[in-house]
Structure formats: C-alpha cells, structure tokens
Write a protein that holds these residues in place. Structure first.
Motif, short mmCIF file in Angstrom:
data_model
loop_
_atom_site.label_atom_id
_atom_site.label_comp_id
_atom_site.label_asym_id
_atom_site.label_seq_id
_atom_site.Cartn_x
_atom_site.Cartn_y
_atom_site.Cartn_z
N ASP A 75 -8.97 -5.77 -1.68
CA ASP A 75 -9.21 -4.36 -1.35
C ASP A 75 -10.71 -4.17 -1.09
OD1 ASP A 75 -9.64 -1.59 -1.48
OD2 ASP A 75 -8.06 -1.29 -2.95
N GLN A 118 -9.13 1.56 5.80
CA GLN A 118 -8.19 0.58 5.26
C GLN A 118 -6.98 1.29 4.68
OE1 GLN A 118 -10.76 -0.75 1.74
NE2 GLN A 118 -8.79 -0.25 0.74
N PRO A 119 -5.89 0.56 4.45
CA PRO A 119 -4.75 1.15 3.73
C PRO A 119 -5.16 1.54 2.31
CG PRO A 119 -4.09 -0.87 4.84
CD PRO A 119 -5.59 -0.81 4.92
N ASN A 120 -4.50 2.54 1.76
CA ASN A 120 -4.72 2.96 0.38
C ASN A 120 -3.86 2.06 -0.51
OD1 ASN A 120 -5.71 4.51 -1.75
ND2 ASN A 120 -4.15 6.10 -1.52
N GLN A 121 -4.47 1.02 -1.08
CA GLN A 121 -3.74 0.02 -1.85
C GLN A 121 -3.21 0.58 -3.17
OE1 GLN A 121 -3.01 -2.82 -0.62
NE2 GLN A 121 -4.61 -3.50 0.76
N ARG A 122 -2.16 -0.05 -3.68
CA ARG A 122 -1.60 0.33 -4.98
C ARG A 122 -1.84 -0.79 -5.99
NH1 ARG A 122 4.17 0.68 -3.17
NH2 ARG A 122 4.74 1.27 -5.28
N TYR A 123 -1.94 -0.39 -7.27
CA TYR A 123 -2.23 -1.31 -8.37
C TYR A 123 -1.26 -1.08 -9.52
CZ TYR A 123 -6.66 -2.30 -6.07
OH TYR A 123 -7.62 -2.70 -5.17
N THR A 178 -4.13 3.86 -7.21
CA THR A 178 -4.45 3.53 -5.83
C THR A 178 -5.95 3.28 -5.67
OG1 THR A 178 -4.90 5.81 -5.15
CG2 THR A 178 -2.60 5.06 -5.04
N THR A 179 -6.32 2.72 -4.53
CA THR A 179 -7.73 2.52 -4.22
C THR A 179 -8.51 3.81 -4.33
OG1 THR A 179 -7.04 0.87 -2.57
CG2 THR A 179 -9.34 1.60 -2.50
N PRO A 230 0.82 -1.21 0.00
CA PRO A 230 0.00 0.00 0.00
C PRO A 230 0.86 1.26 0.00
CG PRO A 230 -0.74 -1.56 1.68
CD PRO A 230 0.57 -2.06 1.18
N GLY A 236 -4.00 -5.93 -8.23
CA GLY A 236 -3.55 -5.51 -6.91
C GLY A 236 -3.96 -6.57 -5.90
N SER A 237 -3.84 -6.22 -4.63
CA SER A 237 -4.22 -7.12 -3.55
C SER A 237 -5.70 -6.95 -3.22
CB SER A 237 -3.38 -6.81 -2.30
OG SER A 237 -2.01 -6.96 -2.58
#
Length: 405
Positions: free
Chosen positions: A246, A80-85, A218-219, A10, A243-244
C-alpha cells in the motif's frame, strides 16, 4: 484474522487521492467533476504535507481507467485503491473456564477474574521482571492503532492518556483485540504488561460488527490514525494487523520513521507458505512473529526474510472487552510485547532512532532455530533485560569516548 485467511481485496470502487497541501482545497471538487467521481471525504495529512481525498468511482466508469487518468494528472501526487486490512489475532487456544467459548468474543463478557497466581510465561521468557528494575516505559507514548480499547478495564486504569476515533461510526459489537494489545503493553493489574508506566494513545482504526465477519480498516483510516498519533507524541506505533502492499501507508510510516517513531507490526498469521504482508514487510518496520512457551514458532505464523524478531504470542493472558480476561494467540500479541520493550529502551535513551531500537532488539535476542538469522524467528526471541544491558554498555562507551581528551 483467522489463521490462513486470504488478504482482503480493496474497498470496491473507492480511490484514495493524495494532493500536495499547497494545492487549492477546491481541487478535490474539480477532480471529482472532471472524472465523474463521488467525493466521500477530504482531510489534511500534515505528516505527509498532503490532503487525502477519498473518492467513489461511479458504476458506469471503469475503475482501472479512472485510476490511470488520475495517476497521469500532474495535479495529483498519487492515486490508488483504498486497501483493506485485517487484525492478526488468532483464536484463543485455551479458555479461562471450561464452559467459556473458544474465541474471545462478546459472549465471553462475563468471564470471572482469574486466580491471581495464574502463571504467565511471556514476561518470564522476555525477562521483563529483571528489565523492570531498569526501566518501565515511564513517559514513553505508544499508539495502539487497533479496535476500540476498553479504557475502563481494571488492568488499564489510567493507562490511556488520549483516545482518537479514526474509524467513525460506532461498532456493531464489542471487539477484544485492541484491549488485549493495549493490556499486553501497559497492563498494571492481573496481567503483567511489558511497559507498565508507558502512556497509551488508544487510536480506534478498526470497525467491528455490522456486515463484516471480522473487524477491518482501510488505507484512508490508517493514514489519518498514524498522522494523529505522531502529532500527539507517539514514539512507538503498534500495528497488529496485515494487508497488501500500500504506497500511501508506506509513505506515512516512512515519514513517521523520519521523525524518530518506532513502528512495530505483526508478521501475520497466514501460515508458513503465505506471502509477505504489510506493514510488517516495509523497510523500517519491526516485523514480529510469535512463539510458544517452548520457543516453537506459532503454527499459523508467516515466514519470510522480513521477520525481524520473535516474542511470546501463544496462549497469552490478556485483558479483553467488558472487563474480562482471555488467553489469546497470534502475531498481534507478540508485536505488543515488542512495542512495550521498545518503550523500555526509549525511556533509558530518548535519543534512540528507530534503527537503533531495531538493532538493540535483534542483537540481544536469544537465537532460535538454525544458528543466526532465519525466516522462522528472525534474529530470535527478544530479551528485554539483555537489550537494556546492551544499551547501557553502548551509553557507557559513548560517555567514555566523550571523556577522552
């Protein structure tokens, strides 16, 4: 994403908070004060009936502790964490000219227009010429949620009906991926698009250049992009990235499904031993793997029970940035074909829901590998013409039922 690359972590110390839309707007500021956070941005997400607050955890604070506190706050819907893609386009496996670079990039911007007689196996394998006698995606809106699309490309003239910049600041360098995906879907020039009369929403969600080795998003950006696309009439979302898991993105895609929007995603280029990737592995998303001209699975494609169907995705001729052309490979480009074929089905029957579209694609697919569904190819290679014929049969059967006394 380069083949085999691990999923990114993230964004460091960023938290995405969703608040119910009926909560006072001042709540975001209050939460930032209470938990000693820096408030980066705040925006409504009508599709979720929510407001998205992007926060930064200060260095002296524990990220896990702040997340736990926010998740326990009854005023907060989720935190939640701000995920990356990352995108799922691999390297170009064959250049148009021997002197060209191997990977589509800004250095290839002077590529000449290829010979008009250059073969394109993808449309033939998908039986698109036959399918286009029945449907061409007329008036179906497809959102390409990706990097910037070269709307001035000769193959994409009048293809993009609207554009939206969800990613913010300009790119540090041009990127080929969004243009290639849009072209495989909608091109009406040298490249034979899957749905040449569809309408493209070019939604820029990926940032290219700068400090990043590869374009990423990002998310927070993605939920804004999806929300805008659905509010602007998208019937298909093309999501050629991974990504993971989310929760926020899963929620917004479920909401899109509930409104009748078909979601198509790349299965990933992590290799046969890679874990499931998202959004492809979410329920209600059509995950697409890639095959070559001989129907062999793309060597870098993911395997798994979430893979729905396969489509050509190796050495695919596509338009790229700055008016160029290149051969591209990856599950990104296989997904683009399937998004276009979904548009053909929706032209013929606008009342189809996402599950019906997925079922038609799978039922009419050409079985590959072991008999029946498998983790390499899903239901098999999609067949545009057979899918339309199956739909026509279903519609005729319904008309017959209605005509019976």
């Amino acid at each position: 994403m380069p083949p085999g690359q691990l999923l990114p972590p993230p964004v460091p110390r960023q938290i995405l908070v969703l608040l119910d839309q009926d909560q006072p707007q001042a709540l975001g500021r209050a939460l930032a004060r209470t938990y000693r956070l820096d408030r980066i941005s705040s925006a409504p997400v009508p599709l979720l009936g929510a407001r998205a607050e992007l926060m930064r955890v200060r260095e002296e604070r524990s990220l896990d502790a702040v997340l736990a506190a926010l998740q326990g706050d009854t005023r907060v819907r989720s935190a939640q964490p701000n995920q990356r893609y990352l995108q799922t386009g691999g390297a170009s496996s064959r250049s148009l000219q021997s002197a060209e670079a191997h990977r589509p990039s800004s250095e290839q911007s002077n590529r000449r227009r290829p010979d008009p007689a250059i073969p394109q196996y993808g449309p033939r394998k998908l039986r698109l010429p036959e399918a286009h006698q029945l449907a061409r995606g007329r008036n179906v809106v497809i959102a390409v949620i990706d990097s910037a699309v070269d709307t001035g490309h000769p193959d994409l003239q009048d293809a993009v009906s609207r554009s939206f910049n969800a990613a913010g600041r300009p790119d540090g360098m041009p990127d080929y991926h969004g243009t290639a995906v849009a072209g495989i879907i909608r091109s009406h020039g040298l490249v034979e698009g899957a749905a040449p009369e569809s309408k493209i929403l070019a939604v820029r969600a990926f940032r290219a250049g700068g400090e990043r080795a590869f374009p990423e998003t990002t998310t927070h950006i993605l939920i804004t992009a999806v929300d805008w696309a659905v509010r602007n009439g998208a019937r298909v979302l093309n999501m050629s990235f991974i990504g993971s898991h989310d929760p926020a993105l899963q929620q917004v895609l479920h909401a899109a499904n509930q409104k009748g929007v078909v979601v198509v995603a790349a299965a990933g280029n992590g290799g046969p031993g890679a874990p499931p990737v998202y959004p492809g592995a979410y329920r209600g998303v059509i995950a697409v793997t890639a095959v070559d001209e001989a129907d062999r699975r793309y060597e870098h494609a993911n395997r798994g029970s979430y893979v729905a169907v396969a489509a050509p995705g190796v050495d695919i001729l596509a338009p790229v940035e700055r008016g160029g052309y290149a051969y591209v490979s990856g599950t990104s480009f296989a997904a683009a074909y399937v998004s276009g074929i979904a548009a053909l089905l929706l032209e013929r029957d606008p009342n189809l829901n996402p599950k019906s579209v997925a079922d038609l694609l799978a039922s009419a697919a050409e079985d590959l590998g072991p008999v029946g569904r498998d983790d390499d190819f899903g239901a098999g290679r999609v067949d545009a013409y057979a899918s339309l014929e199956l739909l026509a049969h279903d519609l005729a059967a319904k008309r017959g039922e209605l005509a019976q006394p």
